[in-house]
Write a protein that holds these residues in place. Structure first.
Motif, PDB file in Angstrom:
ATOM      1  N   GLU A 114       0.548  -1.154   0.020  1.00  0.00           N
ATOM      2  CA  GLU A 114      -0.467   0.152   0.321  1.00  0.00           C
ATOM      3  C   GLU A 114       1.005   1.638   0.270  1.00  0.00           C
ATOM      4  O   GLU A 114       0.203   2.496  -0.536  1.00  0.00           O
ATOM      5  CB  GLU A 114      -0.828   0.119   1.284  1.00  0.00           C
ATOM      6  CG  GLU A 114      -2.072  -1.072   1.223  1.00  0.00           C
ATOM      7  CD  GLU A 114      -2.626  -0.911   2.274  1.00  0.00           C
ATOM      8  OE1 GLU A 114      -3.157  -0.135   2.545  1.00  0.00           O
ATOM      9  OE2 GLU A 114      -3.152  -1.643   2.175  1.00  0.00           O
ATOM     10  N   ASP A 115       1.718   1.287   0.903  1.00  0.00           N
ATOM     11  CA  ASP A 115       3.176   2.557   0.193  1.00  0.00           C
ATOM     12  C   ASP A 115       4.508   1.982  -0.227  1.00  0.00           C
ATOM     13  O   ASP A 115       5.356   3.003   0.277  1.00  0.00           O
ATOM     14  CB  ASP A 115       2.950   2.538   2.419  1.00  0.00           C
ATOM     15  CG  ASP A 115       1.856   2.755   2.504  1.00  0.00           C
ATOM     16  OD1 ASP A 115       1.234   3.839   2.821  1.00  0.00           O
ATOM     17  OD2 ASP A 115       1.163   1.712   3.666  1.00  0.00           O
ATOM     18  N   ALA A 116       4.394   1.503  -1.458  1.00  0.00           N
ATOM     19  CA  ALA A 116       5.443   1.332  -2.007  1.00  0.00           C
ATOM     20  C   ALA A 116       6.303   2.953  -2.742  1.00  0.00           C
ATOM     21  O   ALA A 116       7.675   2.723  -2.477  1.00  0.00           O
ATOM     22  CB  ALA A 116       5.213   1.406  -3.544  1.00  0.00           C
ATOM     23  N   ASP A 117       6.048   3.906  -2.204  1.00  0.00           N
ATOM     24  CA  ASP A 117       6.456   5.390  -2.282  1.00  0.00           C
ATOM     25  C   ASP A 117       7.808   5.237  -0.887  1.00  0.00           C
ATOM     26  O   ASP A 117       8.558   5.974  -0.767  1.00  0.00           O
ATOM     27  CB  ASP A 117       6.175   6.766  -2.359  1.00  0.00           C
ATOM     28  CG  ASP A 117       4.944   6.180  -0.971  1.00  0.00           C
ATOM     29  OD1 ASP A 117       4.239   5.594  -0.767  1.00  0.00           O
ATOM     30  OD2 ASP A 117       4.713   7.480  -0.716  1.00  0.00           O
ATOM     31  N   ARG A 118       7.486   4.340   0.388  1.00  0.00           N
ATOM     32  CA  ARG A 118       8.301   4.405   1.159  1.00  0.00           C
ATOM     33  C   ARG A 118       9.202   3.259   0.942  1.00  0.00           C
ATOM     34  O   ARG A 118       9.786   3.349   2.391  1.00  0.00           O
ATOM     35  CB  ARG A 118       7.460   3.975   2.788  1.00  0.00           C
ATOM     36  CG  ARG A 118       6.479   5.611   2.992  1.00  0.00           C
ATOM     37  CD  ARG A 118       5.639   5.318   4.188  1.00  0.00           C
ATOM     38  NE  ARG A 118       4.363   6.334   4.310  1.00  0.00           N
ATOM     39  CZ  ARG A 118       3.723   6.637   4.992  1.00  0.00           C
ATOM     40  NH1 ARG A 118       3.539   5.889   6.454  1.00  0.00           N
ATOM     41  NH2 ARG A 118       2.643   7.415   5.113  1.00  0.00           N
ATOM     42  N   ALA A 120      12.983   2.648   0.343  1.00  0.00           N
ATOM     43  CA  ALA A 120      13.953   3.052  -0.002  1.00  0.00           C
ATOM     44  C   ALA A 120      15.014   2.426  -1.546  1.00  0.00           C
ATOM     45  O   ALA A 120      14.331   1.236  -2.140  1.00  0.00           O
ATOM     46  CB  ALA A 120      15.435   2.943   1.264  1.00  0.00           C
ATOM     47  N   GLU A 121      15.633   3.463  -2.237  1.00  0.00           N
ATOM     48  CA  GLU A 121      16.195   2.658  -3.469  1.00  0.00           C
ATOM     49  C   GLU A 121      16.804   1.341  -3.388  1.00  0.00           C
ATOM     50  O   GLU A 121      17.110  -0.333  -3.792  1.00  0.00           O
ATOM     51  CB  GLU A 121      17.155   2.927  -3.834  1.00  0.00           C
ATOM     52  CG  GLU A 121      18.046   2.713  -5.177  1.00  0.00           C
ATOM     53  CD  GLU A 121      18.989   3.928  -6.036  1.00  0.00           C
ATOM     54  OE1 GLU A 121      19.337   3.205  -6.678  1.00  0.00           O
ATOM     55  OE2 GLU A 121      19.142   4.744  -5.617  1.00  0.00           O
ATOM     56  N   LEU A 142       1.364  -2.603  -6.231  1.00  0.00           N
ATOM     57  CA  LEU A 142       1.451  -1.312  -5.496  1.00  0.00           C
ATOM     58  C   LEU A 142       0.451  -0.240  -5.241  1.00  0.00           C
ATOM     59  O   LEU A 142      -0.026   0.289  -6.585  1.00  0.00           O
ATOM     60  CB  LEU A 142       2.811  -1.365  -6.000  1.00  0.00           C
ATOM     61  CG  LEU A 142       3.826  -2.197  -6.466  1.00  0.00           C
ATOM     62  CD1 LEU A 142       4.653  -1.706  -7.496  1.00  0.00           C
ATOM     63  CD2 LEU A 142       4.336  -3.404  -5.653  1.00  0.00           C
ATOM     64  N   CYS A 143       1.029   0.629  -4.976  1.00  0.00           N
ATOM     65  CA  CYS A 143      -0.673   1.561  -4.706  1.00  0.00           C
ATOM     66  C   CYS A 143       1.103   3.121  -3.977  1.00  0.00           C
ATOM     67  O   CYS A 143       1.917   2.785  -3.494  1.00  0.00           O
ATOM     68  CB  CYS A 143      -0.796   1.687  -3.212  1.00  0.00           C
ATOM     69  SG  CYS A 143      -2.270   1.015  -3.729  1.00  0.00           S
ATOM     70  N   ASP A 149       7.545   8.332  -7.545  1.00  0.00           N
ATOM     71  CA  ASP A 149       7.852   8.014  -6.761  1.00  0.00           C
ATOM     72  C   ASP A 149       8.371   6.334  -6.823  1.00  0.00           C
ATOM     73  O   ASP A 149       9.497   6.578  -5.496  1.00  0.00           O
ATOM     74  CB  ASP A 149       6.667   8.448  -5.432  1.00  0.00           C
ATOM     75  CG  ASP A 149       6.152   9.227  -5.422  1.00  0.00           C
ATOM     76  OD1 ASP A 149       7.174  10.393  -4.566  1.00  0.00           O
ATOM     77  OD2 ASP A 149       4.844   9.342  -5.494  1.00  0.00           O
ATOM     78  N   LEU A 150       8.572   5.831  -7.604  1.00  0.00           N
ATOM     79  CA  LEU A 150       9.095   4.373  -8.133  1.00  0.00           C
ATOM     80  C   LEU A 150      10.162   5.068  -8.264  1.00  0.00           C
ATOM     81  O   LEU A 150      10.056   5.674  -9.324  1.00  0.00           O
ATOM     82  CB  LEU A 150       7.725   3.840  -7.990  1.00  0.00           C
ATOM     83  CG  LEU A 150       7.140   3.217  -6.890  1.00  0.00           C
ATOM     84  CD1 LEU A 150       6.196   4.025  -6.338  1.00  0.00           C
ATOM     85  CD2 LEU A 150       6.843   1.732  -8.236  1.00  0.00           C
ATOM     86  N   LEU A 151      11.279   3.849  -8.518  1.00  0.00           N
ATOM     87  CA  LEU A 151      12.620   3.680  -9.373  1.00  0.00           C
ATOM     88  C   LEU A 151      11.094   3.660 -10.523  1.00  0.00           C
ATOM     89  O   LEU A 151      10.688   2.321 -11.086  1.00  0.00           O
ATOM     90  CB  LEU A 151      13.588   2.865  -8.524  1.00  0.00           C
ATOM     91  CG  LEU A 151      13.943   2.331  -7.744  1.00  0.00           C
ATOM     92  CD1 LEU A 151      14.979   1.131  -7.549  1.00  0.00           C
ATOM     93  CD2 LEU A 151      15.437   3.806  -7.589  1.00  0.00           C
ATOM     94  N   PRO A 152      12.149   4.111 -11.951  1.00  0.00           N
ATOM     95  CA  PRO A 152      12.290   3.667 -13.408  1.00  0.00           C
ATOM     96  C   PRO A 152      12.047   2.092 -13.956  1.00  0.00           C
ATOM     97  O   PRO A 152      10.902   2.573 -14.598  1.00  0.00           O
ATOM     98  CB  PRO A 152      13.857   4.741 -14.540  1.00  0.00           C
ATOM     99  CG  PRO A 152      13.888   5.596 -13.236  1.00  0.00           C
ATOM    100  CD  PRO A 152      13.671   5.328 -11.593  1.00  0.00           C
TER     101      PRO A 152
END
Length: 379
Positions: A114-118, A120-121, A142-143, A149-152
Motif C-alpha cells: 500500500e505504501d510503495a513510495d516509502r 528506499a532504493e 503497488l500503491c 515515487d518509484l524507481l524507473p
C-alpha cells in the motif's frame, strides 16, 4: 466491507481493473495504483484483490472472500502497509519470499504493497528482482501517490492505474450513503477535506476533528506580528499532537485487543512472561508509528492552511470560484481586504517551503514559526 461501492468518482479505473479481473488469461503480473492522498488507492487495491481472489466463486463464496480481504486474512493475500516512515528491506524480502509459493485455494496469489513510495532504493531493488522474474500465478498491486515515487526500473515493469481527485459532490454522496451523516455536514466535510475521503470521514463523524480544524484556521488568520506568529506555531503543533494522539490511541487500543485475543488472553488478565515479547514488539511498532502520525498531523495542518491562503488569493483577485472554507467566508473577506494577492502568494510559497523542511527533518516548530512570520505581510 471493502469493494467497488467504496470508490467514488473513479469509474474509469474501476472499469479497467474489473475487466482485468474477469479475464485472467490476459492478466498483467504487476500493477501500480497512483493518485493523490485520499483518492482511494488502498481501497482500489483491496477491491481488485477481492475480485481476483473471488473469480469463479458463487455469491456466497464472493461475499466470504470480500470479508477475508477486508480483514486481510485471506490465505492467498499478502498485504504490506506501514504507518512508519519507511518500509524496511526485511519486510519486502519476507513478502517476496512468500510470493513464490503457489496459491492455496484459488487461481491467484495477490501481493498488495500500500505504501510503495516509502521504500528506499535498496529496498526497491529487492522488489525489482521479483518483478523481473515473477511467479506465473502471482499478481503484485503497488500503491503510491505518483509514478515518480518509484524507481524507473519498477515503473517499466508495472501497468499503471491512475486515480483522480474525486469531486466534492462525489465524496459528500459517499459520506451520506456510507456514514449516514446529513447532506449539509457531508458537503462541508468533503469541501474542507479537499475531497480527501479519509479526512472527510473524520470531519463528518468526529466533533473533535472538526474543532481542531476550526482552531487551526482561526490561529492562522489571527497572525498579526512576530509574537502572534510564534504563539500560533506552538498552538498548531499542539493541535497536531492532539490529533495524532487521538487517532493513535483508537488504533493502538484496537491492535492491542486483537493481539490479546489472538494470544488467548482474557481482557484485563496479566500477560504471561513467555508472550510479553509479542506485546513489546507491538508497542515498539506503535511508537514508531506515532512519529509518523505526528508528521502526518503537521502536514494535514499545512494542507488546511494552503486552503485558507488559496481562498484569500481568489478573493483578492476577484476570481469567481468556489471557496474551500465557505463556512467562514465573511471572515476571509475581512482578512482579504487588508492585504493583496502578492501577500497570499508569499504565504503559499512559505507553506510549501515548510512542508519541504519538515520532510527533510527540520523540527516542525521551527519550520512553522518561519512560515507564519510570512503570514504577517498578508494582512
Amino acid at each position: 466491507m471493502v469493494f467497488w461501492d467504496e470508490l467514488t468518482g473513479q469509474e474509469d479505473a474501476v472499469a479497467l481493473v474489473e475487466h482485468a479481473a474477469a479475464a485472467p488469461a490476459a492478466m498483467t503480473h504487476a500493477w501500480l495504483v497512483t493518485g493523490p492522498p485520499g483518492s482511494g488507492r488502498s481501497t482500489l487495491a483491496a477491491a481488485f484483490a477481492a475480485a481476483l481472489l473471488s473469480h469463479g466463486e458463487d455469491a456466497e463464496g464472493t461475499a466470504r472472500v470480500r470479508a477475508q480481504v477486508a480483514a486481510r486474512t485471506h490465505p492467498d493475500l499478502i498485504s504490506l502497509a506501514t504507518d512508519r516512515v519507511v518500509i524496511t528491506v526485511d519486510e519486502v524480502r519476507s513478502i517476496v519470499s512468500r510470493s513464490y509459493t503457489s496459491p492455496s485455494v484459488g487461481a491467484w496469489r495477490v501481493v498488495v504493497i500500500e505504501d510503495a513510495d516509502r521504500m528506499a532504493e535498496r529496498t526497491s531493488n529487492v522488489l525489482l528482482k521479483a518483478l523481473e522474474e515473477p511467479p506465473p500465478r502471482t499478481v503484485w498491486i503497488l500503491c503510491a501517490p505518483s509514478e515518480a515515487d518509484l524507481l524507473p526500473t519498477i515503473r517499466s515493469r508495472v501497468r499503471s492505474v491512475r486515480l483522480r481527485v474525486p469531486s466534492v459532490e462525489d465524496v459528500a454522496a459517499l459520506l451520506v450513503r456510507r456514514d449516514g451523516v446529513s447532506p449539509e455536514v457531508a458537503e462541508r466535510a468533503a469541501r474542507e477535506a479537499q475531497s480527501h475521503i479519509g479526512m472527510a470521514h473524520r470531519l463528518a463523524t468526529d466533533d473533535e476533528a472538526r474543532r481542531r480544524r476550526d482552531e487551526t484556521v482561526r490561529l492562522a488568520l489571527g497572525v498579526r506580528d512576530a509574537h502572534t506568529a510564534v504563539l500560533a506555531a506552538a498552538a498548531l503543533l499542539d493541535l497536531a499532537k492532539s490529533d495524532a494522539e487521538a487517532y493513535g490511541q483508537q488504533q493502538d487500543g484496537r491492535e492491542r485487543d486483537a493481539l490479546m485475543r489472538s494470544l488467548g488472553i482474557e481482557p484485563g488478565a496479566a500477560v504471561p512472561s513467555q508472550l510479553r515479547s509479542e506485546v513489546r514488539r507491538l508497542e515498539e511498532d506503535q511508537k514508531r508509528r506515532a512519529t509518523r502520525s505526528l508528521r502526518d498531523g503537521v502536514d494535514r495542518i499545512l494542507v488546511d492552511l494552503l486552503s485558507v491562503q488559496r481562498d484569500l488569493l481568489l478573493i483578492r483577485l476577484g476570481v469567481p470560484s468556489d471557496l474551500v472554507n465557505v463556512a467562514i467566508e465573511p471572515t476571509l473577506r475581512e482578512v482579504a481586504a487588508n492585504g493583496d494577492a502578492a501577500a497570499a502568494m508569499r504565504a503559499l510559497d512559505a507553506i510549501a517551503v515548510a512542508r519541504r523542511r519538515i520532510e527533510g527533518n527540520v523540527p516542525p516548530l521551527m519550520a512553522m514559526e518561519a512560515m507564519l512570520m510570512s503570514f504577517r505581510a498578508g494582512r
